[in-house]
Design a protein around this motif. Structure first.
Motif, mmCIF file in Angstrom:
data_model
loop_
_atom_site.group_PDB
_atom_site.id
_atom_site.type_symbol
_atom_site.label_atom_id
_atom_site.label_comp_id
_atom_site.label_asym_id
_atom_site.label_seq_id
_atom_site.Cartn_x
_atom_site.Cartn_y
_atom_site.Cartn_z
ATOM 1 N N GLY A 287 -26.856 -42.788 -37.797
ATOM 2 C CA GLY A 287 -26.168 -43.682 -38.723
ATOM 3 C C GLY A 287 -26.450 -45.159 -38.525
ATOM 4 N N ALA A 288 -25.397 -45.903 -38.177
ATOM 5 C CA ALA A 288 -25.501 -47.355 -38.030
ATOM 6 C C ALA A 288 -26.416 -47.761 -36.871
ATOM 7 N N GLU A 289 -26.632 -46.860 -35.920
ATOM 8 C CA GLU A 289 -27.521 -47.180 -34.792
ATOM 9 C C GLU A 289 -28.940 -47.461 -35.265
ATOM 10 N N GLN A 290 -29.369 -46.795 -36.321
ATOM 11 C CA GLN A 290 -30.724 -46.987 -36.820
ATOM 12 C C GLN A 290 -30.955 -48.432 -37.245
ATOM 13 N N ALA A 291 -29.941 -49.088 -37.779
ATOM 14 C CA ALA A 291 -30.074 -50.485 -38.193
ATOM 15 C C ALA A 291 -29.870 -51.442 -37.017
ATOM 16 N N SER A 292 -29.203 -51.000 -35.981
ATOM 17 C CA SER A 292 -28.872 -51.860 -34.842
ATOM 18 C C SER A 292 -29.979 -51.935 -33.799
ATOM 19 N N LEU A 293 -30.864 -50.938 -33.788
ATOM 20 C CA LEU A 293 -31.867 -50.837 -32.727
ATOM 21 C C LEU A 293 -33.253 -51.171 -33.247
ATOM 22 N N TYR A 294 -34.165 -51.379 -32.307
ATOM 23 C CA TYR A 294 -35.562 -51.570 -32.673
ATOM 24 C C TYR A 294 -36.072 -50.308 -33.368
ATOM 25 N N PRO A 295 -37.038 -50.434 -34.278
ATOM 26 C CA PRO A 295 -37.572 -49.237 -34.952
ATOM 27 C C PRO A 295 -38.231 -48.289 -33.946
ATOM 28 N N ASP A 296 -38.159 -47.008 -34.211
ATOM 29 C CA ASP A 296 -38.802 -45.958 -33.413
ATOM 30 C C ASP A 296 -38.301 -45.873 -31.974
ATOM 31 N N HIS A 297 -37.078 -46.310 -31.725
ATOM 32 C CA HIS A 297 -36.517 -46.184 -30.384
ATOM 33 C C HIS A 297 -35.635 -44.947 -30.300
ATOM 34 N N LEU A 298 -35.592 -44.380 -29.115
ATOM 35 C CA LEU A 298 -34.731 -43.235 -28.817
ATOM 36 C C LEU A 298 -33.550 -43.710 -27.986
ATOM 37 N N VAL A 299 -32.438 -43.038 -28.141
ATOM 38 C CA VAL A 299 -31.260 -43.328 -27.328
ATOM 39 C C VAL A 299 -31.288 -42.375 -26.136
ATOM 40 N N ILE A 300 -31.198 -42.932 -24.948
ATOM 41 C CA ILE A 300 -31.143 -42.093 -23.752
ATOM 42 C C ILE A 300 -29.794 -42.289 -23.071
ATOM 43 N N ARG A 301 -29.358 -41.258 -22.427
ATOM 44 C CA ARG A 301 -28.077 -41.296 -21.727
ATOM 45 C C ARG A 301 -28.344 -41.068 -20.248
ATOM 46 N N CYS A 302 -27.706 -41.894 -19.436
ATOM 47 C CA CYS A 302 -27.805 -41.766 -17.983
ATOM 48 C C CYS A 302 -26.399 -41.753 -17.410
ATOM 49 N N GLN A 303 -26.291 -41.223 -16.221
ATOM 50 C CA GLN A 303 -25.030 -41.259 -15.484
ATOM 51 C C GLN A 303 -25.196 -42.225 -14.318
ATOM 52 N N SER A 304 -24.179 -43.003 -14.066
ATOM 53 C CA SER A 304 -24.165 -43.915 -12.931
ATOM 54 C C SER A 304 -22.783 -43.842 -12.293
ATOM 55 N N PRO A 305 -22.617 -44.377 -11.105
ATOM 56 C CA PRO A 305 -21.295 -44.363 -10.472
ATOM 57 C C PRO A 305 -20.226 -45.083 -11.309
ATOM 58 N N GLN A 306 -20.642 -46.030 -12.144
ATOM 59 C CA GLN A 306 -19.695 -46.759 -12.986
ATOM 60 C C GLN A 306 -19.380 -46.007 -14.278
ATOM 61 N N GLY A 307 -20.055 -44.888 -14.541
ATOM 62 C CA GLY A 307 -19.817 -44.111 -15.748
ATOM 63 C C GLY A 307 -21.096 -43.944 -16.550
ATOM 64 N N PRO A 308 -20.992 -43.422 -17.781
ATOM 65 C CA PRO A 308 -22.185 -43.207 -18.590
ATOM 66 C C PRO A 308 -22.823 -44.523 -19.017
ATOM 67 N N VAL A 309 -24.155 -44.494 -19.115
ATOM 68 C CA VAL A 309 -24.941 -45.644 -19.553
ATOM 69 C C VAL A 309 -25.821 -45.171 -20.690
ATOM 70 N N GLU A 310 -25.800 -45.874 -21.826
ATOM 71 C CA GLU A 310 -26.690 -45.554 -22.932
ATOM 72 C C GLU A 310 -27.661 -46.695 -23.137
ATOM 73 N N LEU A 311 -28.939 -46.342 -23.184
ATOM 74 C CA LEU A 311 -30.023 -47.294 -23.385
ATOM 75 C C LEU A 311 -30.868 -46.802 -24.551
ATOM 76 N N ALA A 312 -31.575 -47.700 -25.188
ATOM 77 C CA ALA A 312 -32.487 -47.318 -26.262
ATOM 78 C C ALA A 312 -33.841 -47.948 -25.967
ATOM 79 N N MET A 313 -34.888 -47.127 -26.056
ATOM 80 C CA MET A 313 -36.246 -47.591 -25.753
ATOM 81 C C MET A 313 -37.244 -46.741 -26.514
ATOM 82 N N SER A 314 -38.494 -47.207 -26.527
ATOM 83 C CA SER A 314 -39.560 -46.468 -27.199
ATOM 84 C C SER A 314 -39.935 -45.240 -26.373
ATOM 85 N N VAL A 315 -40.691 -44.339 -26.987
ATOM 86 C CA VAL A 315 -41.117 -43.120 -26.291
ATOM 87 C C VAL A 315 -41.984 -43.468 -25.086
#
Length: 153
Positions: A97-125
């Motif tokens: 949805g709205a993430e497509q307009a908020s992020l750089y084109p052709d980026h994927l959303v990745i999810r990571c776990q850290s001691p502080q909780g979940p982390v979501e990043l978006a980057m190219s393949v």
């Protein structure tokens, strides 16, 4: 001086400030990439609302840390930083949805776990491939059993 001359002076000063700000952003990006290449990396700063809270940024690997810098600031300090041994890759997905307009084109959303909780990043393949390699390339002497959580009971 008439009012329109004041207006012209104010517009000229505003234009000069915009040009200086743009030049400052270019110089900052060059300085950041001097200590290792940077790549486009967005970070979901607020996770309380679905598909919202994304901030565009730059990522840089600095030894055992992944540093994240906001794009439109003149600060040379990272806004966020994660240690390699604290991040655990948890999967990827396409922007919704709205993430497509908020992020750089052709980026994927990745999810990571850290001691502080979940982390979501978006980057190219290609950046994701580098990120996964960086996570797996732990230094010699790393206790892999502790890292993977499959140590002796």
């Amino acid at each position: 001086m008439t009012w329109w001359e004041w207006l012209l002076d104010a517009c000229g000063a505003l234009l000069l400030l915009c040009v200086l700000y743009g030049a400052g952003l270019i110089v900052r990006r060059r300085l950041l990439s001097r200590n290792g290449g940077t790549f486009e990396l967005s970070h979901r700063y607020r996770m309380d609302t679905p598909e919202r809270g994304w901030v565009l940024g730059l990522g840089r690997y600095s030894g055992e840390r992944l540093e994240w810098f906001r794009v439109f600031t003149l600060s040379r300090r990272p806004k966020r930083s994660w240690r390699r041994d604290e991040l655990k890759y948890d999967g990827r997905r396409e922007p919704l949805g709205a993430e497509q307009a908020s992020l750089y084109p052709d980026h994927l959303v990745i999810r990571c776990q850290s001691p502080q909780g979940p982390v979501e990043l978006a980057m190219s393949v290609s950046s994701l491939t580098g990120f996964q390699s960086w996570l797996e390339a732990r230094p010699p002497g790393t206790d892999w059993n502790r890292v993977k959580g499959s140590g002796p009971s």
